[in-house]
Design an enzyme around this catalytic site. Structure first.
Site, PDB file in Angstrom:
ATOM      1  N   SER A 115       0.757  -1.196  -0.094  1.00 56.84           N
ATOM      2  CA  SER A 115      -0.102   0.042   0.062  1.00 56.84           C
ATOM      3  C   SER A 115       0.754   1.302  -0.085  1.00 56.84           C
ATOM      4  O   SER A 115       1.420   1.709  -1.052  1.00 56.84           O
ATOM      5  CB  SER A 115      -0.926   0.114   1.395  1.00 56.84           C
ATOM      6  OG  SER A 115      -2.028   0.952   0.982  1.00 56.84           O
ATOM      7  N   ASP A 160      -8.671  -4.579  -6.094  1.00 57.38           N
ATOM      8  CA  ASP A 160      -8.598  -3.478  -5.143  1.00 57.38           C
ATOM      9  C   ASP A 160      -8.736  -2.174  -5.939  1.00 57.38           C
ATOM     10  O   ASP A 160      -8.390  -1.910  -7.000  1.00 57.38           O
ATOM     11  CB  ASP A 160      -6.890  -3.400  -4.738  1.00 57.38           C
ATOM     12  CG  ASP A 160      -6.765  -2.566  -3.721  1.00 57.38           C
ATOM     13  OD1 ASP A 160      -7.586  -1.962  -3.064  1.00 57.38           O
ATOM     14  OD2 ASP A 160      -5.642  -1.939  -3.759  1.00 57.38           O
ATOM     15  N   CYS A 179      -5.298   1.118  -4.291  1.00 57.83           N
ATOM     16  CA  CYS A 179      -3.910   1.291  -5.238  1.00 57.83           C
ATOM     17  C   CYS A 179      -4.130  -0.016  -6.265  1.00 57.83           C
ATOM     18  O   CYS A 179      -3.625  -0.893  -6.062  1.00 57.83           O
ATOM     19  CB  CYS A 179      -2.586   1.022  -4.243  1.00 57.83           C
ATOM     20  SG  CYS A 179      -2.631   1.983  -2.774  1.00 57.83           S
ATOM     21  N   HIS A 221      -7.112  -5.670  -1.997  1.00 60.04           N
ATOM     22  CA  HIS A 221      -5.876  -4.896  -1.466  1.00 60.04           C
ATOM     23  C   HIS A 221      -4.924  -5.898  -0.800  1.00 60.04           C
ATOM     24  O   HIS A 221      -3.576  -5.664  -1.192  1.00 60.04           O
ATOM     25  CB  HIS A 221      -6.302  -3.751  -0.468  1.00 60.04           C
ATOM     26  CG  HIS A 221      -5.237  -2.868  -0.182  1.00 60.04           C
ATOM     27  ND1 HIS A 221      -4.655  -1.848  -1.286  1.00 60.04           N
ATOM     28  CD2 HIS A 221      -4.557  -2.472   0.982  1.00 60.04           C
ATOM     29  CE1 HIS A 221      -3.951  -1.012  -0.752  1.00 60.04           C
ATOM     30  NE2 HIS A 221      -3.812  -1.274   0.613  1.00 60.04           N
ATOM     31  N   GLU A 222      -5.362  -6.577   0.067  1.00 57.34           N
ATOM     32  CA  GLU A 222      -4.166  -7.419   0.932  1.00 57.34           C
ATOM     33  C   GLU A 222      -4.067  -8.951   0.370  1.00 57.34           C
ATOM     34  O   GLU A 222      -4.803  -9.899   0.468  1.00 57.34           O
ATOM     35  CB  GLU A 222      -5.014  -7.642   2.320  1.00 57.34           C
ATOM     36  CG  GLU A 222      -4.901  -6.500   2.922  1.00 57.34           C
ATOM     37  CD  GLU A 222      -6.378  -5.958   2.842  1.00 57.34           C
ATOM     38  OE1 GLU A 222      -7.077  -6.457   1.944  1.00 57.34           O
ATOM     39  OE2 GLU A 222      -6.697  -4.853   3.429  1.00 57.34           O
TER      40      GLU A 222
END
Length: 655
Positions: free
Chosen positions: A240, A459, A462, A517-518
Site C-alpha cells: 500500500s 483493489d 492502489c 488490497h491484501e
C-alpha cells in the site's frame, strides 16, 4: 486493510474490565543488550512463544532503542528516543541457510501486525480473539521474516509513553500528567498507555523514515543474537503506502551501502554494515501519484469484473478533475517542480513546498479518487464487495491487547492499528505526490536488486491499473525489453492459474486474480508462490526457469503472451456474510454502531450478535444468554462497552 476513517468512530483497542487492567502489565523477563559500538543504542527482546507454534521454530519480539541524536549523522535533528518494535520469526525450513525478508505495512501510520496476522505471518487469530491457528502459507515457511512497526509511534513502537483519557462522545483526548488520579471510567470514558501522540516526534515523510529505519537495521543486523545466517540476503516486502516506503527505503539503504564500500561514509564504526539487498516486493502499492491517478476513474468505471461502480457522468467528472487546466495533474506537476528546487531531498524543510504538495494531494483525493467512495456503496479495498465488509477479519485487534499477549511480548503500551498523528505528519509535508519513487525503482534495478510488483485485481485503493502504469513508467536500461515481454499465466499449482505476469529479468508485474488490497489474505498460495519465486530467482509464471543469468542471446528471461492483461476478464464474486466487529467499525452498519453506543447491542468476543454472526461463529456467539466480553459491563441483559478510539479523520489510510 480498512480505511479506519469511514465510520464515525475508529475503535482500536479493547480495554480491560477494570481501570488498571487497561494498562499493559510491566514487562518482565526481557533481555537487554547494550550496543557494543556505544552511543546508547540498545536491543531488548523476549521469546514470546506465541503465534508460531511449529515445533523447533523460534521467534523473538522486542525493540531496538535509539537515543536522541542518533540520526544526526545523516542530517536529521532528533531530540526524542526511537523505540522500534520488531517480531522476528525463523524460517520453518532450514533457517540458518534461509534468506531474510522485512515486512512493513503502509498507512502511513499502520501497524505491520495487520499483515502478520491476517496476510502472511505464521498464524491467524481465531474468532474468540484469544487463540491462534497456524497459517500453512506463511511466508516464514522458507524465509526468515522480520515484521516491523515503523515509523516511531506506529503500532507497538513509541517515542515516550504517556497515559491518556478518551471521551468517545466528544472525541476529546486528554493526557494524564504524572500524579494525576486515574479517573473513573464508564462506557464512553476510558484510559490507556500509548506513544506520545506528538507530531514533532515521529518521521516527517518517507525520506526521514528511511533514515531512522537504516539506523535500526545497522543495530539489528549486526547485534541481534537470534539471527546468525549463512545466507546474508535481505529483502523488503511492503504494501500500500509501501509503494513509497519500498522504493525510498531500499534505495536509501543501497546508497549507504555504496558509500560504505567506496569509503565516502564518514559515520561511526557501528554504522558501516553493508546490507546485502536482494529483492523489493510491493503488494498493491501506491507508488507514483502522477502516473497512477488515471487508474482511479478506470477502475471505478471500466474494470475486468464489468462492475460500473460509478455512472458515466461521475466518471467524466473524475477525468475532468484530473486533466483540466489547474486540475490534479497540474497541481502535482507544480508540487514536483518547486520541490525539485526548494526541497530536493523531500524532507519537508520548505513550508511553501509542503503546502503546495499537500494541496495537490487533497484536491486529487477529493475530486479524482473519492467519488467512488461517495457514490458506489462498494468497498474501498475490494470493488467486488459492498460496504461494510468484514474481510480480512479483525480478530487480531483484540488479541494483541490481551494481557497474556502483552506480557509475552514484553511491551509497555497498548497496541493500535493506525496512528493518525503519524499520518498527519506525512500529510503535513505533502509526502504523497512528491517525486522520486519511480527513479528509486530504476536505481535499484540498475544495481542488480530485483523488483516484484504484485497487485490484486479487485483493489480500488492502489489498483492494478495504476500498478501496471507504474511498472511501464520505470526508466532503466531494460525498459524496452520489459515492455516487449508479454503476459503469461501464473501457474500456482497443477490445476490453478492465479493471475498474469509480465517479467523481464529482475522486474516483474503480477496481476493476481480474485484478490483485493491484501493479496495474501485473498490468495495465500498464489502470493506465497510469487514471493518464493522472486526471492529464489525463478520466473514468476512457472517457478521453473532461472532468471539470474543471461541466455545465449545475451538477454535475460522474458515472459511471453498477450501485451494486454485486460483481455482476461472475471466474474463478480459472491458477497461475504456480514458481521460487525466493534474494534473495526468499518465492518459495521450505522445502525450497529449506534446500538453499540447506546448499549442495546449484544456483543460476545467483540462480535455483535445477530443471525449472521451466530451462524458464522456459533462456538463464540451462539450461547443462549448474553455474556459480558472483557472490558464490558452487563446492563439489563445488554452490554455497554469500554473501547478505545482515535480521532477520526477525513482521509483514507492505506494499510
Amino acid at each position: 486493510m480498512r480505511p479506519f476513517a469511514r465510520a464515525a468512530l475508529c475503535l482500536l483497542a479493547a480495554a480491560g474490565h477494570l481501570a488498571q487492567a487497561q494498562f499493559p502489565p510491566r514487562p518482565e523477563g526481557v533481555t537487554v543488550l547494550e550496543s557494543k559500538f556505544g552511543g546508547g543504542a540498545r536491543i531488548s527482546y523476549k521469546e514470546p512463544g506465541l503465534c508460531e507454534t511449529t515445533e523447533g521454530v523460534k521467534s523473538y519480539a522486542g525493540y531496538v532503542h535509539l537515543p536522541p541524536g542518533t540520526l544526526k549523522d545523516l542530517g536529521v535533528e532528533q531530540d526524542y528516543p526511537i523505540n522500534t518494535f520488531f517480531w522476528f520469526f525463523e524460517a520453518r525450513k532450514d533457517p540458518e541457510n534461509a534468506p531474510l525478508s522485512i515486512w512493513m505495512n503502509g498507512g502511513p501510520g499502520s501497524s505491520s501486525m495487520f499483515g502478520m496476522m491476517t496476510e502472511n505471518g505464521p498464524c491467524f487469530v481465531n474468532p474468540d480473539s484469544n487463540s491462534t491457528r497456524l497459517n500453512p502459507h506463511s511466508w516464514n515457511n522458507e524465509v526468515n521474516m522480520l515484521y516491523l512497526d515503523q515509523p516511531v509511534q506506529v503500532g507497538l513502537s513509541y517515542d515516550t509513553l504517556a497515559n491518556f483519557t478518551r471521551n468517545l462522545v466528544t472525541d476529546e483526548i486528554t493526557k494524564l500528567e504524572p500524579g494525576d488520579p486515574i479517573p473513573e471510567q464508564n462506557a464512553t470514558f476510558l484510559v490507556g498507555t500509548y506513544a506520545s501522540r506528538n507530531m514533532d516526534t515521529t518521521a516527517k515523510g518517507t525520506r526521514n523514515a528511511a533514515i531512522a529505519l537504516w539506523h535500526f537495521a545497522q543495530v539489528w543486523f549486526q547485534e541481534f543474537p537470534g539471527y546468525h545466517p549463512r545466507d546474508s540476503r535481505i529483502s523488503i516486502a511492503t504494501e500500500s503506502y509501501g509503494g513509497r516506503y519500498g522504493p525510498a527505503f531500499t534505495a536509501f539503504f543501497e546508497e549507504q551501502n555504496q558509500k560504505i564500500k567506496d569509503g565516502t561514509w564518514n559515520g561511526s564504526e557501528g554504522n558501516r554494515h553493508v546490507l546485502h539487498l536482494d529483492t523489493l516486493m510491493i503488494v498493491n502499492g501506491c507508488i507514483d501519484r502522477l502516473v497512477q491517478w488515471p487508474a482511479y476513474p478506470q477502475m471505478a468505471y471500466n474494470n475486468t469484473y464489468s462492475i460500473e461502480a460509478v455512472n458515466a457522468s461521475i466518471h467524466e467528472g473524475m477525468l475532468d478533475a484530473l486533466y483540466r487546466e489547474g486540475g490534479c495533474r497540474d497541481k502535482i506537476n507544480h508540487c514536483r517542480s518547486i520541490s525539485a528546487v526548494s526541497d530536493p531531498e523531500n524532507i519537508g524543510i520548505n513550508a511553501m513546498v509542503n503546502d503546495v504538495c499537500k494541496d495537490a494531494e487533497t484536491f486529487c483525493s477529493t475530486e479524482v479518487r473519492d467519488p467512488y467512495q461517495e457514490f458506489s456503496g462498494r468497498n474501498y479495498y475490494d470493488i467486488g464487495q459492498l460496504d461494510p465488509s468484514p474481510f480480512p477479519a479483525p480478530f487480531y485487534m483484540a488479541w494483541l491487547n490481551q494481557p497474556h499477549v502483552q506480557a509475552a511480548l514484553g511491551v509497555p503500551l497498548n497496541w493500535t492499528q493506525s496512528n493518525d498523528v503519524v499520518t498527519t505528519a506525512f500529510r503535513a509535508i505533502g509526502d504523497y505526490p512528491r517525486p522520486g519513487w519511480l527513479e528509486d525503482l530504476a536505481y535499484l534495478l540498475e544495481n542488480g536488486i530485483k523488483v516484484s510488483l504484485v497487485y490484486g485485481d479487485r483493489d480500488y485503493a492502489c489498483n492494478w491499473f495504476g500498478g501496471e502504469l507504474s511498472s511501464l513508467a520505470i526508466n532503466y536500461t531494460d525498459t524496452q525489453n520489459f515492455h516487449n515481454a508479454g503476459y503469461a499465466g501464473i501457474q500456482v499449482n497443477s490445476s490453478y492459474i492465479g493471475g498474469q505476469v509480465r517479467q523481464y529479468g529482475n522486474l516483474s508485474f503480477s496481476r493476481v486474480y480474485e484478490a483485493g488490497h491484501e493479496v495474501p489474505s485473498y490468495q495465500p498460495e498464489t502470493a506465497l508462490q510469487i514471493f518464493h519465486r522472486a526471492l529464489f530467482n525463478k520466473d514468476i509464471a512457472t517457478g521453473t526457469i532461472d532468471t539470474s543469468s543471461r541466455r545465449e542471446d545475451g538477454k535475460f528471461y522474458g515472459s511471453s503472451g498477450p501485451s494486454d492483461s485486460f483481455v482476461f476478464k472475471n466474474e463478480p464474486p459472491p458477497q461475504h456474510v456480514h458481521f460487525c466487529h466493534i474494534l473495526d467499525t468499518s465492518t459495521c452498519t450505522k445502525e450497529q454502531i449506534e446500538s453499540v453506543e447506546n448499549g442495546t447491542a449484544v456483543v460476545r468476543s467483540w462480535i455483535v450478535v445477530d443471525s449472521n454472526s451466530t451462524s458464522l461463529f456459533p462456538e463464540v456467539v451462539g450461547s443462549a444468554e448474553p455474556t459480558p466480553m472483557p472490558g464490558a459491563a452487563l446492563v439489563s441483559g445488554r452490554i455497554k462497552f469500554h473501547v478505545h478510539v482515535i480521532k477520526s479523520f477525513d482521509y483514507y489510510i492505506f494499510i
